[in-house]
Structures are given as structure tokens and as C-alpha cells.
Design an enzyme around this catalytic site. Sequence first.
Site, mmCIF file in Angstrom:
data_model
loop_
_atom_site.group_PDB
_atom_site.id
_atom_site.type_symbol
_atom_site.label_atom_id
_atom_site.label_comp_id
_atom_site.label_asym_id
_atom_site.label_seq_id
_atom_site.Cartn_x
_atom_site.Cartn_y
_atom_site.Cartn_z
ATOM 1 N N GLU A 311 -34.901 26.527 -6.441
ATOM 2 C CA GLU A 311 -33.774 25.572 -6.429
ATOM 3 C C GLU A 311 -34.159 24.291 -5.681
ATOM 4 O O GLU A 311 -33.747 23.195 -6.067
ATOM 5 C CB GLU A 311 -32.516 26.208 -5.830
ATOM 6 C CG GLU A 311 -32.064 27.526 -6.477
ATOM 7 C CD GLU A 311 -32.028 27.518 -8.011
ATOM 8 O OE1 GLU A 311 -31.853 26.441 -8.604
ATOM 9 O OE2 GLU A 311 -32.183 28.607 -8.615
ATOM 10 N N HIS A 314 -36.025 21.968 -7.913
ATOM 11 C CA HIS A 314 -35.145 21.197 -8.808
ATOM 12 C C HIS A 314 -34.727 19.851 -8.193
ATOM 13 O O HIS A 314 -34.271 18.960 -8.919
ATOM 14 C CB HIS A 314 -33.876 21.984 -9.127
ATOM 15 C CG HIS A 314 -33.994 22.903 -10.303
ATOM 16 N ND1 HIS A 314 -34.390 22.478 -11.547
ATOM 17 C CD2 HIS A 314 -33.733 24.230 -10.429
ATOM 18 C CE1 HIS A 314 -34.364 23.508 -12.395
ATOM 19 N NE2 HIS A 314 -33.981 24.590 -11.736
HETATM 20 N N1 BES Z 1 -30.401 25.815 -13.167
HETATM 21 C C1 BES Z 1 -30.667 27.196 -13.206
HETATM 22 C C2 BES Z 1 -29.466 28.029 -13.531
HETATM 23 C C3 BES Z 1 -28.817 27.677 -14.842
HETATM 24 C C4 BES Z 1 -29.555 27.505 -15.970
HETATM 25 C C5 BES Z 1 -27.449 27.556 -14.905
HETATM 26 C C6 BES Z 1 -28.921 27.177 -17.155
HETATM 27 C C7 BES Z 1 -26.819 27.241 -16.083
HETATM 28 C C8 BES Z 1 -27.557 27.043 -17.207
HETATM 29 C C9 BES Z 1 -31.275 27.692 -11.900
HETATM 30 O O1 BES Z 1 -32.136 26.782 -11.305
HETATM 31 C C10 BES Z 1 -32.118 28.889 -12.222
HETATM 32 O O2 BES Z 1 -33.058 28.732 -12.945
HETATM 33 N N2 BES Z 1 -31.777 30.027 -11.673
HETATM 34 C C11 BES Z 1 -32.547 31.236 -11.830
HETATM 35 C C12 BES Z 1 -33.426 31.361 -10.632
HETATM 36 C C13 BES Z 1 -34.752 31.937 -10.822
HETATM 37 C C14 BES Z 1 -35.534 31.392 -11.976
HETATM 38 C C15 BES Z 1 -35.545 31.821 -9.545
HETATM 39 C C16 BES Z 1 -31.592 32.408 -11.924
HETATM 40 O O3 BES Z 1 -30.384 32.195 -11.798
HETATM 41 O O4 BES Z 1 -32.010 33.524 -12.134
HETATM 42 ZN ZN ZN Z 2 -33.921 26.582 -12.432
#
Ligand code: BES
Ligand code: ZN
Length: 617
Positions: A311, A314
Amino acid sequence: MKKAFILAVSCICILTSCEQPKEKKITNKYTEEPHSFAQPNNAIITHLDLNIDVNFNTHVISGTATYNIVNNGATEIILDAKHLDISEVKADGKETTFTLGDMDEQLGQPLTIVIKETTKKIAITYKTTSKTEALQWLNAQQTADKTHPFLFTQGQAILTRTWIPIQDSPQIRITYNATVKVPSDLMAVMSAENPKKKTADGIYNFKMVQPIPAYLIALAIGDIEYKAISDRTGVYAEKSMIDKVFHEFSDMEKMVLAAEKLYGAYDWEQFDVIVLPPSFPFGGMENPRLTFATPTVIAGDKSLTSLVAHELAHSWSGNLVTNATWNDFWLNEGFTVYFEIRIMEALYGKERANMLALIGRQDLDEELESLKDTPNDTKLKLDLKGRSPDDGMNSIAYDEGYLFLRTLEEKVGRKKMDAFLKSYFKKNAFSTTNTEDFITYLNTNLLEKNDITFNTKEWIYEPGVPDNAAIIQSDAFSSVEKILQTFIDTKTIDSTSTNRWTPQEWVHFVRNFPEDIKIEQMQQLDDTFNFTESTNSYISMVWYEQSILNGYHGNKVDSKISEFLNTVGRRWYVTTLFKAFKKADRIDEGLTIYKTARPNYHSVTTNTVDALLGYNI
Ligand code: BES
Ligand code: ZN
């Protein structure tokens, strides 16, 4: 000669703009976008003043969203709205006409507002409804402390329009101020400059000075506390969690420093994480200045903190340089996984980084297998017109995106790769880029400059993974595979070789059971290693998956699975387990659990699981 020409042109430009000092005009820079009704080349929002009241009794947010706008000579401005109750719209203080167009199940409705050429501000008075998809209202029982209710929002990809009428396109950036009124025993925090203590009157004022796309506007409200880790990093959580969270994430400042060393200064001043109740549908969400996170990563041993690195990453890939459309989602997530793994390597070494990369490689292979009948969905650049952006949010964008960048890195060398990425983030800071512009930038600034050829287009526009993909090697995982094989062959396992395993090694071990593993072998492993009682959510999840797939019922695993699914709403975990029920032909058991668990889930999770199980309310 060339310089003189540029100088002359810019003088003319300055002169003409002096003659018409009116306002900055929009150039036709916005590309066609399938998931927003906004027409930003005609009229665009630039700043939001949000003034809302949050009612925990009625589960309604009500108030006014006032926008500064830039009008390119249009007679109307179009916003996105979904399931909102809009009562009045004003243009520069005077009531104006508005219409809500036909309802599209994915996109919602275009909110068309009549404006004049001179209109500077529009103000929309509205209420959320019970159909809002961004908000999850939780009762006290659904929180860690079990004493106060909680509310959080989830905006990505196109849900912000269900709690604020807005131009909900990743191409459109705004700054915002907000005044949020909440019950005085709760604290409100946003993706903005945040309070560290509760106010007496429950009124919170927020300022977000860095321009962000609508999907990054976020709000959380609960009985929460703050604990600083460094001058610019810290954590929010409920009282019973705050110390655990503080300890788990105590390397946060080190992560920010490592990230800055790689790709340039952290541009958002503050980096905090709030740990939400367990129904939060994601592992994490990169809301600027305040990442939202699931409590399932609080393992007690910092083993799942790559989520924070992700995160944080990002803050460059995604928040600073944003994908222009959801078809370019891999630019957000693939770059972020690459950056995450580089941060983890900087803090904890190559072996940990390679374990993460190999777990991702296995996820990717499983995704490729599941998408084998729809090969177009295995391309990095997607075409999601007419579909939900959610359809593109799978391991392809993340792990194939990662593999592309890792393969590129191995081809050009780290030094050149890092210089290139640093310049890419700098050039596109606080703006948007699409796949095509990225390819041009890559060709000019990395490949042609160094006389390197690379099959970029094959990686991006062809299905699947090209043959030149980097081979990822982890000695730790090779050893895990050997030990697993020995166990399968001889039913013996030498626990001196496993007693120093990290959770990632355990996950790798469990995930790679052969399909025909015997129930007695699962029982033996469970008796020896206590998997059913694991306190690491990742190990639990993969163990429960294997238990469901293989019909293992020992050591009370069934009630553990049911308890897990009834409390945790993290979509990835939940769907993995329901998919296992389906695959094992035990869908009725899955449905029985789902009926009681569903009210605990956020709409993001119920939408996915409803479709998976064919569930109709
Ligand atoms: N931005 C994403 C979560 C997301 C993606 C929300 C698409 C809505 C639509 C977040 O950064 C993410 O990738 N989260 C992953 C974390 C992991 C890859 C470390 C998750 O939630 O599993
Ligand atoms: Zn992500």
C-alpha cells in the site's frame, strides 16, 4: 535556433493568455473512458467542499457536495451518481436544473447539471440510501472492541459515486476539504490531514491538498485511537488492537525510507495505517495519507507486513501516477507489486523477496489456468467496456505485471531500471498515464537509449506469459518442496527441519499438497503442526482450503472454517474458501455458511460470492 522558436511560441502563448485572463481552459487531454459518464473535456471538477452529517441510527450520510469547476464553454456538467437521493443543485448559489439519466447496473446514473459559461461552483444537496455500495455500517458486535458502531468506505474502483455525487474517473483529480459530523463518542478519519484525538462535539474538519482521483476519497469512523511510530508514520485502531498494531507495523518508517531511496521523495507528508474491523473486503487499500487495512495481517510476528509495503508503494504507483482507465489497471498494481517486493528486499533481504515473488508466480499460474477459456482476460492491457472493472482485478494485473517488470529488470540491469522508474514517477507525478504512453516512455527513456530490444508488446497485448519470463528461484521454497515430497513418500517429517520456517514457507508447504493427499496424512500433519489452530490467517486460509478440497474434517476444522467465514470478510480469503466448496462439490455446505456470514460482508465481497455460488437473495 530551436530554443529561440520555443521561446517565441511560449511568449505568444503568455500574451494570448494575458489577453484572456478568464480562466485556465481544458485541453482535450482526457481519453475516452468506459466507466464514467463524465465528459471532462467539456467541463470538469477541480475541488470539492464536502459538508456531511453521518447518522448511525438511520445509516444515512446527508449533506452538500460543493465543487469548483472549470467549464470549457459547455452548457452542462456531467457527474456520476449511483443510488443517491439528490434533492437540490445550485450553480453559483442559484438553484439550477438537473437530471438523473437511465440507471446502468454497473455505472449508475449520469447526473447532468445545467451550468452557464461563467459558472464557477456547483452545490449538490443529497443523501445516501440503503443501496449504497461503498459504505459498510457495522454494529458494535462486528468490531474488535464490541462497544461502538463503525463505518468505513471503499471507493475503488467505481464506488465513490455511491456516497458522493462526483466525476468518478481515475483521470480526474481534485483537492478536497470536508466537514464531517459524527456522534461525539466516535472519531472520523479520511484520506486527508487527520485528527489524532477525538473532538468534543464530533465535528471534524479535513483538508486534502494533494489532488487525487475520486476512488481515493475515503472515510472511516469508529472508536479509534492513534499511536505515532515516527514523525510522519503511525497507526489508528480500536483500543483492544492498538498496541498489537503498533508493534506489527513498527517498521513503517523504515519502509518509507527504503521506498524513498528507490524512487524519490514521499510526496504525501504523512503515512498512516488504520486497521479496520475484519469485514474490510481487502487486504489493504491505498487511500492517500491513510492506508486502510484488514486485521487479518496482525499476526504477531510481522510476517504479513508486505501488505504495508504494497500500500505504501501505491503512494508512487497508483496515487502519484494513476492509471488513466481501469483497462490500464496493471500500471497501478503490477508496478506496485514490483515496488513492494523491492521494499521487502531492502528491509529483509533477497530470500524473503523471492518467496513473495514465487507465491505470486503460483497465484499467476492458477489464474492463467482458471482463465484458459477467456484468453483475452490474460492480457495486461484489458478491454473492460461494458463490464465491471472488478473483472480485471485478478492476478494478471498484479503478478503478470510484476513478472513483466522483473523480466525487464533482469534484461536491462537494476541500475538502469531504477533510474528509469524514478524518472517515470517524477515525470508523471500527480497525473495519469495509460499503457500506450508508458510504452512510448519506456522505448524512449530505457530501451532505445541503451540499444536494448525487448518484447514489450507481446507482454502487454498478447494473452498469457511470454517465454522469456524471469525464472524465480527460492532455495527456501525448494527445500520446503523436498520436505513435502519426503513426507508424501515416507509419511515421516523431520520437525527439526521445519521449526524455523516462516509463515511463507508453511503457506508454500500447505498449498502444494498433491491433489491425492490422503485424509490420514492431513490428520497426521494437523496433529503434528496444529494447522487447524493456526493464529496466522494466511496459513489458516490455505489449510482450510485444503481441508475443504480433500474432505478433511478432523480436529474441529469444520467449525473453525465456519467461524472464519463468519468473521473475516476479506474477499480474497472468502472467495478462495467458497471456490473450494464449489470445486469439491460441497456447494450446499458452502451455501449454509454463506447464509449466516453474508450479512457481515461488504458489498464488494457479497457481489463476488453471490455470483460464485449463484446466490439470489
Ligand atoms: N488497490 C488494491 C485493492 C483494490 C483493488 C480495491 C481493486 C478495489 C479494486 C490494493 O492495493 C491491493 O492490491 N490490495 C491487496 C493487497 C495485496 C496485494 C498485498 C489485497 O487486498 O489483497
Ligand atoms: Zn494494490
